[in-house]
Design a protein around this motif. Sequence first.
Motif, PDB file in Angstrom:
ATOM      1  N   LEU A  46       5.132   4.788   2.965  1.00  0.00           N
ATOM      2  CA  LEU A  46       4.660   4.344   1.579  1.00  0.00           C
ATOM      3  C   LEU A  46       4.329   2.920   1.631  1.00  0.00           C
ATOM      4  O   LEU A  46       5.267   1.982   1.694  1.00  0.00           O
ATOM      5  N   VAL A  47       3.131   2.443   1.379  1.00  0.00           N
ATOM      6  CA  VAL A  47       2.839   1.188   1.026  1.00  0.00           C
ATOM      7  C   VAL A  47       1.890   0.877  -0.079  1.00  0.00           C
ATOM      8  O   VAL A  47       1.127   2.082  -0.572  1.00  0.00           O
ATOM      9  N   GLN A  48       1.905  -0.357  -0.741  1.00  0.00           N
ATOM     10  CA  GLN A  48       1.037  -0.770  -1.810  1.00  0.00           C
ATOM     11  C   GLN A  48      -0.395  -0.960  -1.250  1.00  0.00           C
ATOM     12  O   GLN A  48      -0.540  -1.235  -0.060  1.00  0.00           O
ATOM     13  N   ALA A  49      -1.311  -0.816  -2.089  1.00  0.00           N
ATOM     14  CA  ALA A  49      -2.686  -0.937  -1.846  1.00  0.00           C
ATOM     15  C   ALA A  49      -2.857  -2.356  -1.460  1.00  0.00           C
ATOM     16  O   ALA A  49      -2.188  -3.275  -1.917  1.00  0.00           O
ATOM     17  N   GLY A  94      -1.914  -3.562   1.483  1.00  0.00           N
ATOM     18  CA  GLY A  94      -0.743  -3.635   2.427  1.00  0.00           C
ATOM     19  C   GLY A  94      -1.053  -3.113   3.809  1.00  0.00           C
ATOM     20  O   GLY A  94      -2.167  -2.714   4.138  1.00  0.00           O
ATOM     21  N   LYS A 153      -6.201   1.253   1.461  1.00  0.00           N
ATOM     22  CA  LYS A 153      -6.573   1.549   0.028  1.00  0.00           C
ATOM     23  C   LYS A 153      -6.017   3.325  -0.248  1.00  0.00           C
ATOM     24  O   LYS A 153      -5.418   3.859   0.429  1.00  0.00           O
ATOM     25  N   SER A 154      -6.049   3.406  -1.509  1.00  0.00           N
ATOM     26  CA  SER A 154      -5.336   4.856  -1.943  1.00  0.00           C
ATOM     27  C   SER A 154      -5.907   6.016  -1.365  1.00  0.00           C
ATOM     28  O   SER A 154      -5.307   6.858  -0.988  1.00  0.00           O
ATOM     29  N   THR A 204      -4.462   7.535   2.138  1.00  0.00           N
ATOM     30  CA  THR A 204      -3.409   8.451   1.923  1.00  0.00           C
ATOM     31  C   THR A 204      -3.967   9.691   2.456  1.00  0.00           C
ATOM     32  O   THR A 204      -4.863  10.486   2.287  1.00  0.00           O
ATOM     33  N   THR A 236       1.072   7.169   2.718  1.00  0.00           N
ATOM     34  CA  THR A 236       0.865   7.024   1.190  1.00  0.00           C
ATOM     35  C   THR A 236       0.416   5.752   0.836  1.00  0.00           C
ATOM     36  O   THR A 236       1.382   4.814   0.810  1.00  0.00           O
ATOM     37  N   VAL A 237      -0.607   5.183   0.299  1.00  0.00           N
ATOM     38  CA  VAL A 237      -0.862   4.235  -0.186  1.00  0.00           C
ATOM     39  C   VAL A 237      -0.948   4.128  -1.619  1.00  0.00           C
ATOM     40  O   VAL A 237      -1.795   4.938  -2.286  1.00  0.00           O
ATOM     41  N   SER A 238      -0.083   3.437  -2.339  1.00  0.00           N
ATOM     42  CA  SER A 238      -0.201   3.466  -4.059  1.00  0.00           C
ATOM     43  C   SER A 238      -0.977   2.482  -4.553  1.00  0.00           C
ATOM     44  O   SER A 238      -1.150   1.180  -3.990  1.00  0.00           O
ATOM     45  N   SER A 239      -1.405   2.785  -5.587  1.00  0.00           N
ATOM     46  CA  SER A 239      -2.683   1.831  -6.255  1.00  0.00           C
ATOM     47  C   SER A 239      -2.017   1.240  -7.180  1.00  0.00           C
ATOM     48  O   SER A 239      -0.932   1.419  -7.656  1.00  0.00           O
TER      49      SER A 239
END
Length: 123
Positions: free
Chosen positions: A11-14, A16, A86-87, A90, A120-123
Amino acid sequence: QVQLVESGGGLVQAGGSLRLSCAVSGSVGSIKSMGWFRQAPGKQREWVAFVNWADVVNCADAVKGRFTIVRDSAKNSMYLQMNSLKSEDTAVYYCAATSLYRPTVVAGNWNYWGQGTQVTVSS
């Protein structure tokens, strides 16, 4: 037979970065090209990038300039460096290998597959 094992998802933030790894074992001499595919929920598996027997690389337009594929034959490994995530990136990412010298973007033309790793990319 060839075995492919992916690692490095998470899991990584947008915005990243993540680095996926693929370890290859078995009849590695039969492999001429390697690549990455991904599959998002409810969508077909799509090609991301490949590197052929001559280390020529190609990336899908959606990831060009953000993702880099690298093959380390000495370590029987392949990597996918993913930056500026980017989201829409994912998906479950799959390592693939083929005996073709000139690989295609069609999943059906690839002989061997890993079990996949979730990104998984969280926005």
